[in-house]
Structure formats: C-alpha cells, structure tokens
Scaffold this active site. Structure first.
Site, PDB file in Angstrom:
ATOM      1  N   LYS A 160       0.871  -1.175   0.000  1.00 25.15           N
ATOM      2  CA  LYS A 160       0.000   0.000   0.000  1.00 25.15           C
ATOM      3  C   LYS A 160       0.914   1.232   0.000  1.00 25.15           C
ATOM      4  CE  LYS A 160      -3.735   2.330   0.666  1.00 25.15           C
ATOM      5  NZ  LYS A 160      -4.504   2.477  -0.571  1.00 25.15           N
ATOM      6  N   GLY A 212      -8.082   7.183  -0.616  1.00 24.71           N
ATOM      7  CA  GLY A 212      -7.539   8.367   0.046  1.00 24.71           C
ATOM      8  C   GLY A 212      -6.221   8.110   0.747  1.00 24.71           C
ATOM      9  N   CYS A 215      -1.834   8.786  -7.927  1.00 26.21           N
ATOM     10  CA  CYS A 215      -3.157   8.575  -7.332  1.00 26.21           C
ATOM     11  C   CYS A 215      -4.068   9.725  -7.766  1.00 26.21           C
ATOM     12  CB  CYS A 215      -3.046   8.530  -5.810  1.00 26.21           C
ATOM     13  SG  CYS A 215      -4.656   8.433  -5.005  1.00 26.21           S
ATOM     14  N   LYS A 219       5.452   5.091 -10.845  1.00 25.68           N
ATOM     15  CA  LYS A 219       4.135   4.705 -11.364  1.00 25.68           C
ATOM     16  C   LYS A 219       3.382   5.933 -11.838  1.00 25.68           C
ATOM     17  CE  LYS A 219       0.027   1.949 -10.246  1.00 25.68           C
ATOM     18  NZ  LYS A 219      -0.578   1.062  -9.234  1.00 25.68           N
ATOM     19  N   THR A 231      -5.026   4.340 -11.781  1.00 27.21           N
ATOM     20  CA  THR A 231      -6.430   4.345 -12.210  1.00 27.21           C
ATOM     21  C   THR A 231      -6.761   5.574 -13.053  1.00 27.21           C
ATOM     22  OG1 THR A 231      -7.004   5.382 -10.116  1.00 27.21           O
ATOM     23  CG2 THR A 231      -7.257   2.988 -10.259  1.00 27.21           C
ATOM     24  N   GLY A 277      -9.900  -2.144 -13.330  1.00 22.99           N
ATOM     25  CA  GLY A 277     -10.609  -3.305 -13.857  1.00 22.99           C
ATOM     26  C   GLY A 277     -10.678  -3.295 -15.373  1.00 22.99           C
ATOM     27  N   GLY A 332      -3.226  -2.489 -15.279  1.00 30.20           N
ATOM     28  CA  GLY A 332      -4.512  -1.884 -15.618  1.00 30.20           C
ATOM     29  C   GLY A 332      -5.445  -2.901 -16.249  1.00 30.20           C
ATOM     30  N   GLY A 333      -6.350  -3.435 -15.464  1.00 29.66           N
ATOM     31  CA  GLY A 333      -7.413  -4.282 -15.998  1.00 29.66           C
ATOM     32  C   GLY A 333      -7.021  -5.689 -16.377  1.00 29.66           C
TER      33      GLY A 333
END
Lengths: 258, 299
Positions: B40, B67, B124, B159, B187, B211, B237-238
């Site tokens: 995380k 968050g 993020c 990232k 995302t 997803g 990603g997905g």
C-alpha cells in the site's frame, strides 16, 4: 454491485441506543452472519450484519450510526450485499448453543429463527450491560435462555462467560458467538481449554474500507485473512494464534490493542 | 527473471493498494503466487483516508477513492519486516509525498526495513496535494525521482497516471532522473452517481477507475512508453487473465501488476503466470522478454 436504494419501512426502538431498521429491500439469499455495506448518504458507509432478511440492528456509536438515528420511515439508505462468509447452518438433530453479548445478538438471532422453525432446541446465553439492553430475547425462545447483566438488573449479575464457565458444552455440536471482542475472546479461551473451540463460530468486527476483500484494510495477522471476505464468521480453530482478542487496526492501519 | 534491477519469481506482481496494508496480507499474496508484491502507498504521516464508500464494483470495473490510508513509514517498517520474514518474493515499497523532500523522507524512513525496490506513487487520482497532483508535472516528477534515487541504494520505479495529455513526457522525466522502470498505469479518473438519491457514490465524490474497462487505456500507454523509453515498462490496468497479461507484454511490458482481479480470484497470480508460460511454449519462445514489445515489430 452499486448500492441498492432502499426505503426504511419500519424502525423498532430496541433500547435507547439500539434500533432495528427494516427496508423494502429483501436479501432472501443471505446466510445468517453475512453483512451489508450500509451507505448513509453524505456521511459514510459502514458494515452491518443482517439481523433479518430485510433488517439491520444498529447501535449508535459514530457518525454514520448517529446520522441513521436521525432518519425516519420513508427515508432511504444504500445497501450493498450480502457479503462475506456467514455461519454454518446447523443440521437437523444438531444441538446448538448461542452466546450473544449486547448488540452481538443481531447476527445470531436469524440462526435462532432457523432453529425455532425447524423445531430443534437451541440454548442461549444472552448478556448485556443492563436489562434495558437485552436484545431479541423473544427470538431466542427456541430453548432455555440464561440471561446475564453486568449490573445484575436482570438474570445473573455478571458476564456471559460466568454462565458459560458453569455450562457443560460437551452436549453441543455447534456453538455460535457474537459480542464485544473481549467477551468473544474470553469465550474462546474457556472453550479452548475444553478443546471445544473448533465447534464454535465467532462473528468478528474490524474496520472495513472496500468491504469486498480487495483493499486489505481488515486483514488479520498472521495469515492475512480478510474479515470482510474470508469472514466475518470464523471457526475457533482458524482464530488460534491470531490477532483475535489482542488487537485490531484503525482506519490508517495502525494497531490498536484491546 | 531479472526486471529493472530486481529478481522476480515470475512476471505477475501484486499491484499497490491491494491486500498491501499488512505484512501478513502481502505474504499471503506471495503464497498465492505473486512474483513480487507492492505495498500500500506509504506516506510521511498516518492518514485515515476518505470516508466510505471507498470502492464499488461497477458494470465495467471498479471505482475507488481510498484516500491513501496508511500508518506512516514509521508505523509500516514492522509490516515490511513481517512480510519479508514470511516470503522470498521481492517486496516493492510504494511511497507518496507532497514534494521531493517528503518522498525522500519516507524512502529513507523505510530503508531500515530493507525493501527490495521503491515504487513512487505520483499518480493517485483522488488525493489532494499528492499523487497525480504532482505526477502531471514532468519537472516535479524529475525532481522527486532524482531525490529518491540519490537517497536509496535499491532500484526506484515510478508509477504514472494516465490522466495526462502525453504520458511519455512524464515517463521521460522519470527515466532521465534515474528511474529503473516505469509502471503504467494508475487508475483512470472517474465518477459514479447513484441515480436514485442523486449522490455521487464515492465518499470522495470522484475517484479512479480500474478493472477491465481501463485495459485498452493501459495497453496504449504501455505501447507508447515502450516506444519512448529505454528502461523497462511494467504494465498494469485491468489484467484479469493470461490473455490480458500477454497483450500488455506484447505492447511492451517486461512484467505486469495485478490489482482488482484479486477480487474474483486470490489465486490469480498462479493462473496468469502459468498461462504466460503456456503461451510462450505454444509459440516457441523461451522467456517473457522474448515477446516484450513484439507488437511494435508487426508493421
């Protein structure tokens, strides 16, 4: 799934701090012990074990539950679920013992309903702080009910563990436990000393974020099981040597010891 | 297989933000076959994150706005130690901060727990002042990356967010600052509204989409980054099945990260890494690197 927009159809005041909310959304496939994520619009979303196919029983403890207590019949909440692993349904002919403390009676009561409907006898040890807070006693009328209250205002003065210590558990095939974690851990220790913890199931609570077993906020030490997905009901054997009874984590992931 | 300075057990890596809050959860994902695990995202001070709902499954994927909840680097060192004690897969520490000084403070603060690599979260999409707030500015990304690279003795991955006009300019900034790999994508900014109440569903009102819906976006970003950069690209990603992972590798990924798909199958890592091996055998290749970026040659 998106939250299901659910109308409050009935509110029952169980005690000054506990209310049952009934909804026009029915979770027919829900297994006792499973939970729904309850979205209080504009405030927060919190996990609540179903106390019936279309009801949750809520103790006023924080922002979301306080806001719920301001809602009335006709108001709406968003419901997602049912999620998680519920209790093992007792088989016909199995003897069962329920041990519930405070609002912990809510997840157990649907099991008592099943037991009663099948005509099996189920014994209950039901505890609370005082007589006003004894929850669902009528739903546990499927056999003998031993009441304990911390202040002695009804039944035996003391804790459910005092009653359990004097109860022969060898006759029971399944034992179902829910209440404050300290209470559950004391029950676990008594049962473990009798090697009976493996026939007991405990309904745990932890801080949930996603509620669907992805984020890991509720994962337990040492195996990383998610309370929201792998639980919230765990067999006593699964809890041996775990964080259960020792600590939980707050919303930032820091340990908080009991 | 060695990718961007670390020895992966296989090309499937647990993505950040998934089962990464505790050492025990990370070790569980390693037991389930992850070739490496990313924690995380950890920051300078404890953070409780946004109010719930923080993650909801939609028709096409998931939308989330956690968050950046985390116990801070001082609180997380113990968890890294626990994870490393229970597994032999590499551990990649994802970190965030509001500026280069904070990133560096967090990286240095975690060094004693011996992460194998750092992944800088400059992507993020829903944490004010963090993540994509810094990751959309190539100069800031350069400064942050250079500062962390200078402060640590392990590889640094960066990232990236897809929520930019040109992801390659951000990728180049990170590469020129010394990043060992670029991870793409975080995302995609998104939102979902409950039409019955009118409320945005997420507690933060908006968040990031993950997803299956974002996979084509990720494939394109990986494809472009592979073309533009010399350092390896990690595709994320997905990805939910071996075919998705292979597609990402053909686009240019040296390895893949898997996140949301853990929801449907915690054994997903084994399935995908085995599926990649089967594909390599079927088409006569020996290693994942043999097919990395292969689609660029198909003209």
């Amino acid at each position: 799934m998106r939250p299901i927009h659910s109308k409050i159809t009935e509110i029952v005041e169980e005690s000054p701090n506990v209310r049952t909310f009934f909804f026009d959304t029915q979770f027919d496939e829900a297994i006792p012990g499973q939970f729904v994520m309850v979205w209080v619009h504009g405030t927060d979303e919190v996990p609540m074990t179903l106390s019936g196919k279309n009801s949750i029983t809520v103790q006023k403890v924080g922002d979301a539950t306080s806001r719920m207590f301001e809602l009335g019949i006709g108001d709406h909440m968003g419901l997602r679920g049912p999620f998680g692993r519920g209790f093992t349904i007792p088989g016909n002919g199995e003897n069962v013992l329920f041990i519930a403390g405070g609002v912990g009676a809510a997840p157990i009561a649907p099991l008592a309903d099943i037991v009663k409907a099948r005509g099996i006898e189920g014994r209950t040890i039901l505890g609370s702080r005082c007589c006003d807070e004894l929850l669902f006693r009528e739903r546990f009328a499927c056999g003998r009910v031993d009441i304990t209250t911390d202040d002695g205002s009804e039944g035996r003065g003391g804790f459910v563990t005092d009653q359990l210590a004097e109860t022969d558990t060898s006759d029971y095939d399944r034992i179902y436990v829910c209440g404050p974690e300290i209470m559950m851990y004391k029950v676990f220790e008594i049962l473990k000393a009798r090697n009976a913890h493996v026939k007991a199931e405990f309904s745990l609570h932890r801080y949930f974020k996603c509620g669907i077993g992805v984020c890991g906020a509720c994962s337990m030490d040492p195996d990383g099981l998610c309370v929201c997905r792998d639980g919230p009901v765990f067999n006593g054997g699964e809890l041996e040597g775990s964080e259960f009874g020792h600590y939980e984590r707050d919303s930032s992931g820091r340990k908080c010891h009991f | 297989m060695k990718v961007a300075g670390i020895e992966l057990k296989n090309p499937t890596i647990l993505a950040s933000g998934i089962m990464g809050t505790t050492g025990a959860a990370l070790a569980r994902m390693s037991r389930n076959g992850a070739g490496a695990v990313v924690t995380k995202s950890i920051g300078p001070v404890p953070k409780k994150g946004h109010n719930n709902p923080s993650m909801v499954e939609l028709e096409c994927g998931y939308i989330n706005a956690m968050g950046l909840p985390n116990p801070s680097y001082s609180g997380f060192c113990e968890e890294i130690g626990i994870a490393k004690g229970k597994m032999d897969a590499p551990l990649i520490a994802s970190i965030f901060g509001g500026n280069a000084a904070e990133f560096t403070e967090v990286a240095k603060g975690l060094l004693s727990s011996k992460p194998d690599c750092f992944e800088l979260n400059v992507s993020c999409p829903h944490a004010e002042g963090y993540g994509a707030s810094v990751g959309t500015d190539p100069d800031l990304v350069h400064e942050i990356t250079a500062s962390v690279v200078d402060a640590v003795d392990v590889p640094v991955w960066v990232k990236l967010t897809p929520n930019v006009t040109d992801i390659t300019s951000i990728g180049r900034a990170a590469e020129s600052a010394g990043a060992s790999a670029i991870v793409a994508i975080n995302t995609v900014r998104g939102m979902a509204i409950d039409i019955h109440s009118g409320y945005p569903i997420l507690g933060n009102r908006f968040g990031g989409l993950s997803g299956p819906a974002v996979k084509p976006v990720a494939v394109k970003c990986v494809y472009d980054l592979y073309e533009a950069l010399d350092v390896p690209v990690i595709g994320v990603g997905g990805i939910t099945c071996p075919e998705d992972a292979i597609e990402m590798i053909l686009a240019g990924a040296s390895a893949v990260e898997i996140g949301s798909a853990v929801h449907d199958d915690t054994q997903i890592f084994v399935k995908i890494s085995k599926g990649i091996d089967t594909y390599l055998q079927k088409y006569g290749y020996s290693y994942t690197e043999d097919i990395t970026g292969l689609s660029h040659e198909m003209i």
